[in-house]
Design a protein around this motif. Structure first.
Motif, short mmCIF file in Angstrom:
data_model
loop_
_atom_site.label_atom_id
_atom_site.label_comp_id
_atom_site.label_asym_id
_atom_site.label_seq_id
_atom_site.Cartn_x
_atom_site.Cartn_y
_atom_site.Cartn_z
N GLU A 130 32.63 42.56 45.23
CA GLU A 130 32.09 43.24 46.41
C GLU A 130 32.05 42.32 47.61
O GLU A 130 32.32 42.76 48.74
CB GLU A 130 30.68 43.76 46.09
CG GLU A 130 30.66 44.95 45.15
CD GLU A 130 29.25 45.38 44.81
OE1 GLU A 130 28.31 44.66 45.22
OE2 GLU A 130 29.08 46.43 44.15
N LEU A 170 35.50 42.15 48.92
CA LEU A 170 35.86 43.39 49.61
C LEU A 170 35.28 43.45 51.01
O LEU A 170 35.91 44.00 51.93
CB LEU A 170 35.38 44.59 48.78
CG LEU A 170 35.78 45.98 49.28
CD1 LEU A 170 37.29 46.15 49.24
CD2 LEU A 170 35.12 47.06 48.44
N ASN A 178 40.12 41.44 55.69
CA ASN A 178 41.26 41.76 54.80
C ASN A 178 40.82 41.77 53.34
O ASN A 178 41.55 41.31 52.45
CB ASN A 178 42.40 40.76 55.00
CG ASN A 178 43.00 40.82 56.39
OD1 ASN A 178 43.08 41.92 56.99
ND2 ASN A 178 43.42 39.69 56.92
N LYS A 223 40.33 44.34 51.22
CA LYS A 223 41.07 45.21 50.31
C LYS A 223 42.39 44.59 49.87
O LYS A 223 42.78 44.70 48.71
CB LYS A 223 41.31 46.56 50.98
CG LYS A 223 40.06 47.41 51.15
CD LYS A 223 40.40 48.78 51.67
CE LYS A 223 39.13 49.64 51.77
NZ LYS A 223 39.44 51.00 52.27
N ARG A 224 43.06 43.94 50.81
CA ARG A 224 44.32 43.28 50.45
C ARG A 224 44.07 42.13 49.49
O ARG A 224 44.82 41.95 48.50
CB ARG A 224 45.01 42.79 51.72
CG ARG A 224 46.37 42.15 51.48
CD ARG A 224 47.02 41.79 52.79
NE ARG A 224 47.27 42.99 53.60
CZ ARG A 224 47.81 42.96 54.82
NH1 ARG A 224 48.13 41.79 55.37
NH2 ARG A 224 47.99 44.09 55.49
N SER A 249 43.21 43.59 46.03
CA SER A 249 44.37 44.16 45.34
C SER A 249 45.25 43.05 44.77
O SER A 249 45.81 43.20 43.67
CB SER A 249 45.17 45.02 46.31
OG SER A 249 45.67 44.26 47.39
N LEU A 269 37.73 48.26 43.95
CA LEU A 269 38.69 48.62 45.00
C LEU A 269 38.79 50.13 45.19
O LEU A 269 38.92 50.62 46.32
CB LEU A 269 40.06 48.04 44.67
CG LEU A 269 41.15 48.19 45.72
CD1 LEU A 269 40.76 47.45 46.99
CD2 LEU A 269 42.48 47.67 45.19
N TRP A 270 38.70 50.90 44.10
CA TRP A 270 38.85 52.35 44.16
C TRP A 270 37.50 53.08 44.19
O TRP A 270 37.48 54.31 44.15
CB TRP A 270 39.65 52.85 42.96
CG TRP A 270 41.12 52.63 43.10
CD1 TRP A 270 41.79 51.50 42.78
CD2 TRP A 270 42.07 53.54 43.65
NE1 TRP A 270 43.12 51.66 43.06
CE2 TRP A 270 43.33 52.90 43.59
CE3 TRP A 270 41.99 54.83 44.15
CZ2 TRP A 270 44.49 53.52 44.04
CZ3 TRP A 270 43.15 55.45 44.59
CH2 TRP A 270 44.37 54.79 44.54
#
Length: 749
Positions: A17, A20, A24, A26-27, A30, A47-48
């Motif tokens: 978290e 996140l 950046n 999320k990148r 991932s 992430l989802w």
């Protein structure tokens, strides 16, 4: 270290978290999910978990199904088959929150009917818990229905003006019947449906409610909100409402006393009905003076957080009628507020919620911020007004105070002194850290010396955000260790002015020796940026850590120098105990015998419980009637004389000589004619015995069989048999049957 984090799911979740939330994030997350299998599942879950659009869900379909693989929101090229949903079903279990904005126009409208009609499971997102839906048309709102699941706990609706009451009523009824919510938010420029409270009567588990729509201050909504047993957070919009309308929110919550209230003041002067006077100021003053507050003890029993938007006077009226001990209060007021209303509001907050209030936030409405944005765009000088904090007198439990207004940004030293005295447990203080002052103005009124007043009295203060006119600190403060705070670690100075970076660094190293984060605005494109001040504050950030380290060394040396050995003295103490003999008389206790007669009074009663019975007989013999019907057939005998009459004529048949040949021919013809009677006789014979007789016999037998059941015979008698003999037929032809016998018909042989 990675293995240790993965053993604890909570620690791994917190780490992901934090990643996140970073730039950046999320990148980065991932990429981390593709690093190894052990980190893939927990990273994908984070992430989802929250999606800002349904486009990532559409991107899970194969490229052959989509019109454009790089732009999944454009729609489908064909109907997805069952195998095309495998990846969607796999990742849909992770999604907990989804958002949709119809104005963004990033998803084609044709996508939703296909998803709704061809989904392989009952719910596309079975574990969905939160929905944020912004719709401008009824069709956009209907698309939300396919995401309503039994696990849904939060819905935030923001609708446009193109909605009718029936459409909104139908959606709210469907939503309330299919989910059990804990958070409901409704934002609309149109009024609430008339049956709003009846539609949400099932939602008894609501803990947070946000209503920003006309009609939210009705008495029915107030009664419904006050009766929610688990309601902990409430947000209402009082903008553009009168004080009487705000007071009407509590009409059905507590009873009226029958006295004259401000709502009973008439606007008619009584002399000329056509000329009406404005009694708005009189109502406000009456509301300040009268304290007719009779709240119900059970209304808003669990309410802890409240957010009100509107004028300061309306907010004060609302808070006067609220019986709950609030923990957090968010005030979104019109900037600048009326001075008298603001003073009444600040005093009211200190009086009513002094024992419970822990967080107080004061911000501006959207209209006030828009006006400030227009001035900034037009390169106009910012307008600075004073917001007095001296009305806050007694808030011993307050730990967080934030003020963020675009115009009321001037604070005086008396304001900080009032805060320091009334809020001894304050931890976070933010006084318009985004404010900016032009060089033509007097600048900020607060200095770092006034900050030292807070550090002296508020021992738990760890975050401060304000605009200062930083300069050299006073010698009195520098010479006293009482102003040094061990808790202050974050200081946000914004567009503060500064004169000497070295003197400011020395002062901050004394007042805040453990300061870790010193933040100021360094962006050149920010309105109000001053390059000289920005460079000076950057110099302070560079010097301050070294000065803090130096002061830490000095304090360490001072502690070592202060260690002295205590003086020892030999003292003798007489420790002989003093003995005293004492006797205690332990005479036996006095006994007292007492009897109480408790014979119960008995009453004998008998009850006649004989059951009464009645015997009734009913004659159930059915009545019978005997009737005789004569069914004798009527016989008719008819005779027909069929005797052929003969007539004799004499004919001279002597042939003439001339017609010998003719005679010979006629004789031959006659010989042949003589054969005709024989042939006719044979035909008559065949007709009589092969056709006529069988028909006659069958007709007689049929008549006898039909007449036999209806014919009555006396006992000991038998019906006479029928004979088919010719003699019997002749003897009974006249009496038993009406048939014509064949013997009465003469046939020429």
């Amino acid at each position: 270290m990675v293995a240790t984090i993965l053993r604890d799911p909570d620690a791994a979740k917190k780490l992901f978290e934090a990643i996140l939330d970073s730039p950046n994030g999320k990148r980065s997350l991932s990429r981390l999910a593709r690093t190894c299998r052990a980190m893939s599942e927990p990273a994908l879950d984070v992430l989802w978990r929250e999606l800002d659009s349904i486009v990532p869900i559409l991107g899970l379909f194969p490229n052959a199904v989509l019109k454009k693989a790089k732009r999944p929101g454009m729609g489908f090229a064909r109907i997805p088959e069952e195998s095309d949903w495998d990846l969607v079903v796999k990742y849909s279990e992770r999604i907990r929150r989804i958002a949709y904005d119809e104005l963004a126009n990033n998803v084609a409208a044709s996508v939703f009917p296909i998803l709704d009609d061809h989904r392989p499971t009952l719910y596309i997102l079975p574990q969905l818990q939160e929905i944020i839906w912004r719709a401008e048309s009824p069709a956009g709102l209907d698309r939300c229905s396919m995401f309503l699941t039994p696990h849904l706990r939060s819905i935030q609706l923001e609708v446009g003006a193109n909605f009718k009451q029936a459409q909104m009523t139908a959606f709210l009824a469907d939503m309330s019947s299919r989910s059990l919510l804990t958070f409901f938010s409704f934002n609309s420029p149109t009024s609430l449906p008339e049956a709003f409270t009846e539609l949400l009567i099932r939602q008894e588990a609501l803990e947070k409610v946000i209503l920003v729509a006309p009609g939210a201050l009705s008495a029915g909504v107030g009664r419904w909100a006050s009766n929610l047993p688990n309601l902990k957070s409430l947000q209402l919009d009082l903008t553009g409402r009168s004080s009487i309308a705000v007071e009407g929110f509590f009409d059905d919550i507590h009873p009226r006393s029958g006295c004259s209230t401000p709502s009973s003041i008439s606007t008619d002067s009584g002399i000329f009905s056509g000329e009406e006077l404005d009694f708005s100021e009189l109502r406000k003053s009456a509301l300040r003076v009268t304290e007719d507050r009779l709240p119900s003890r059970t209304s808003f029993s669990q309410l802890k957080r409240l957010q009100l938007t509107g004028e300061a006077g309306n907010i004060a009226v609302f808070l006067r009628h609220l019986p709950s001990p609030l923990v957090q209060l968010d005030l979104v007021i019109e900037d600048p507020p009326d001075n008298a209303d603001w003073q009444d509001l600040s005093v009211l907050v200190s009086e009513e919620f002094s024992e419970s209030l822990q967080a107080l936030r004061i911000s501006a409405t959207g209209a006030s911020r828009f006006a400030d944005l227009v001035r900034t765009t037009s390169r106009a000088e910012p307008v600075s007004r004073r917001l007095s904090l001296e009305g806050f007198t007694d808030l011993p439990r307050l730990t967080r105070l934030e003020v963020d207004l675009p115009e009321s940004v001037i604070f005086l030293p008396s304001d900080l002194e009032a805060i320091a005295l009334s809020c001894p447990r304050l931890e976070i203080l933010k006084l318009c850290p985004l404010a900016r002052f032009s060089h033509n103005s007097m600048g900020p009124r607060l200095t770092l010396d006034h900050l030292a007043v807070l550090t002296k009295r508020c021992k738990h203060l760890h975050t401060v955000g304000a605009v200062f006119n930083a300069g050299e600190g006073s010698r009195e403060i520098m010479a006293s260790q009482a102003y040094s705070s061990c808790s202050l670690v974050r200081l946000h100075v914004g567009h503060s002015w500064i004169s000497d970076p070295l003197q400011v660094s020395i002062f901050l190293s004394h007042v805040a020796p453990r300061l870790e984060n010193l933040k100021s605005f360094q962006e050149k494109n920010r309105p109000g940026f001053n390059e000289a001040n920005a460079k000076s504050w950057q110099t302070v950030s560079d010097i301050l850590p070294h000065l803090q380290q130096l002061r830490y060394r000095e304090r360490t040396f001072a502690k070592v120098a202060e260690v002295t050995y205590p003086k020892t003295v030999d003292v003798g103490i007489d420790a002989t105990p003093v003995l005293v003999n004492r006797g205690v008389t332990a005479a036996g206790p006095r006994m007292c015998s007492q009897e109480i007669q408790c014979t119960p009074a008995l009453v004998s009663r008998s009850v006649d419980a004989v059951k009464r019975s009645i015997s009734i007989s009913v004659d159930a013999t059915p009545p019978t009637v005997e009737m005789a019907v004569e069914a004798k057939p009527v016989m008719v005998s008819t005779e027909i004389d069929a005797t052929i009459s003969f007539e004799s004529k004499e004919i001279d048949a002597t042939p003439s000589p001339e017609s010998r040949e003719n005679r010979i021919m006629s004789s031959q013809i006659l010989q042949q004619l003589y054969l005709i009677p024989s042939i006719l006789g044979f035909v008559s014979f065949l007709y009589k015995y092969l056709i006529t007789y069988p028909l006659t016999i069958s007709s007689r037998v049929g008549l006898q069989l039909m007449a036999r059941p209806t014919t009555r015979f006396p006992f000991n008698t038998k019906p006479t048999g029928f004979s088919l003999d010719r003699a019997a037929n002749r003897s009974t032809a006249s009496s038993d049957t009406s048939d014509i016998t064949m013997e009465t018909i003469n046939v020429c042989h």
